[in-house]
Motif scaffolding. Structure first.
Motif, mmCIF file in Angstrom:
data_model
loop_
_atom_site.group_PDB
_atom_site.id
_atom_site.type_symbol
_atom_site.label_atom_id
_atom_site.label_comp_id
_atom_site.label_asym_id
_atom_site.label_seq_id
_atom_site.Cartn_x
_atom_site.Cartn_y
_atom_site.Cartn_z
ATOM 1 N N GLY A 29 29.305 -14.106 3.139
ATOM 2 C CA GLY A 29 28.430 -13.764 4.257
ATOM 3 C C GLY A 29 27.974 -14.943 5.090
ATOM 4 N N CYS A 30 28.727 -16.036 5.086
ATOM 5 C CA CYS A 30 28.401 -17.222 5.878
ATOM 6 C C CYS A 30 29.357 -17.341 7.058
ATOM 7 N N THR A 31 29.017 -18.194 8.001
ATOM 8 C CA THR A 31 29.898 -18.477 9.140
ATOM 9 C C THR A 31 30.277 -19.954 9.131
ATOM 10 N N ILE A 32 31.417 -20.263 9.738
ATOM 11 C CA ILE A 32 31.924 -21.640 9.762
ATOM 12 C C ILE A 32 32.281 -22.028 11.189
ATOM 13 N N GLU A 33 31.829 -23.173 11.601
ATOM 14 C CA GLU A 33 32.218 -23.743 12.899
ATOM 15 C C GLU A 33 32.964 -25.048 12.627
#
Length: 316
Positions: free
Chosen positions: A69-73
């Motif tokens: 449930g995390c996001t990555i940039e």
């Protein structure tokens, strides 16, 4: 190479996501005591590249944190080189701190190992190109059980060829296959003194190739591991698509490859010559010559060093 033609993540099979889920479960099969201490506060973590190499394994790193449930940039492209100084801010992961820490070690282990493989592959490709050889550098099937898709992916990012992905990808008739065929034939003929002799193997190769062609059909290439020019001639004459000169000396490779290409060119017979057996970053260039099409080695993915990454958390 595939790396030159688009986003390599499009090559990945759907089951890699199940692998990621199993690796997360392996790392936390029971209670997450450290996560309990942290709680559900939101934050972010910086992915830092701390040693020389190229970045590889982005889809696997992304999937670890996506499942949590995390996001990555990302701030760097896959395949881009890193230098140890200054430390490079490669990506930012955002989400619940507990979930970031839950995925940290799995994600870093995958990225470090995949990047190490890509880096070593790229170094050896560059060294071979620097001396003018334009053939194919390939890996082998000597991969880590359960981790093959990551290792093969790293080879691709590094600009090398992954070779076979599994036993169903091309038919490879190695010495044991042909020896077994020779032994079976010897038993049927009432026995011979040494079914593993060069003469017996050369006689068994055509039968093994024909059986492989019949089973695999027109769409499956057949490769034969050969210990001598005699065995290679038997394989080519039987219709093998690739002959592997295994454990030859550099001088032996040059002579054997030249003789085979010259002899069969007059007969308009097309085939590839692969060289394998003990090739490393230190000696592979000695085996590269115009008549050799493929150099295959497990040294670009087996026992390679890692590229060092760390994940540093900060609250928003």
């Amino acid at each position: 190479m595939a790396a030159a033609h688009g986003d390599l993540r499009h090559l990945l099979p759907g089951n890699y996501k199940r692998l990621i889920a199993s690796w997360l479960e392996e790392d936390c099969p029971s209670l997450d005591y450290g996560g309990f201490v942290v709680g559900e506060s939101e934050g972010e973590a910086r992915l830092l590249g701390k040693s020389e190499g190229i970045v590889a394994g982005v889809p696997f790193f992304d999937e670890v944190f996506t499942q949590l449930g995390c996001t990555i940039e990302w701030h760097i492209k896959e395949g881009q080189p890193l230098s140890p100084s200054p430390i490079h801010h490669c990506a930012t992961v955002r989400g619940p701190i507990r979930k970031i820490l839950l995925g940290e070690r799995v994600a870093l282990n995958i990225l470090a190992r995949c990047s190490g493989i890509a880096s070593k592959s790229a170094r050896l490709v560059a060294a071979l190109r620097a001396q003018g050889w334009q053939g194919t550098l390939a890996g082998t099937r000597k991969t880590t059980p359960g981790f093959r898709v990551v290792e093969k992916y790293g080879i691709l990012v590094g600009g090398a060829d992954p070779h076979r992905h599994d036993l169903s990808h091309m038919t490879m008739l190695k010495d044991n296959h042909v020896w077994a065929c020779a032994n079976n034939r010897a038993a049927a003929d009432g026995g011979v003194k040494d079914p593993s002799s060069i003469e017996s193997i050369a006689a068994a190769i055509p039968r093994a190739v024909q059986a492989a062609k019949a089973a695999g059909g027109f769409a499956t290439k057949v490769e034969v591991e050969c210990r001598s020019v005699e065995e290679a001639n038997a394989a080519i004459g039987a219709g093998a698509d690739v002959v592997m000169l295994d454990n030859f000396t550099p001088e032996g490779v040059r002579e054997a490859a030249r003789v085979l290409k010259q002899e069969w060119a007059a007969k308009q017979r097309s085939f590839l010559i692969e060289v394998s057996g003990g090739l490393t970053e230190e000696n592979a260039a000695a085996y590269a010559c115009p008549d050799v099409d493929i150099l295959s080695t497990s040294s670009i993915h087996q026992g390679t060093s890692i590229v060092d990454f760390s994940l540093k958390v900060s609250l928003r």
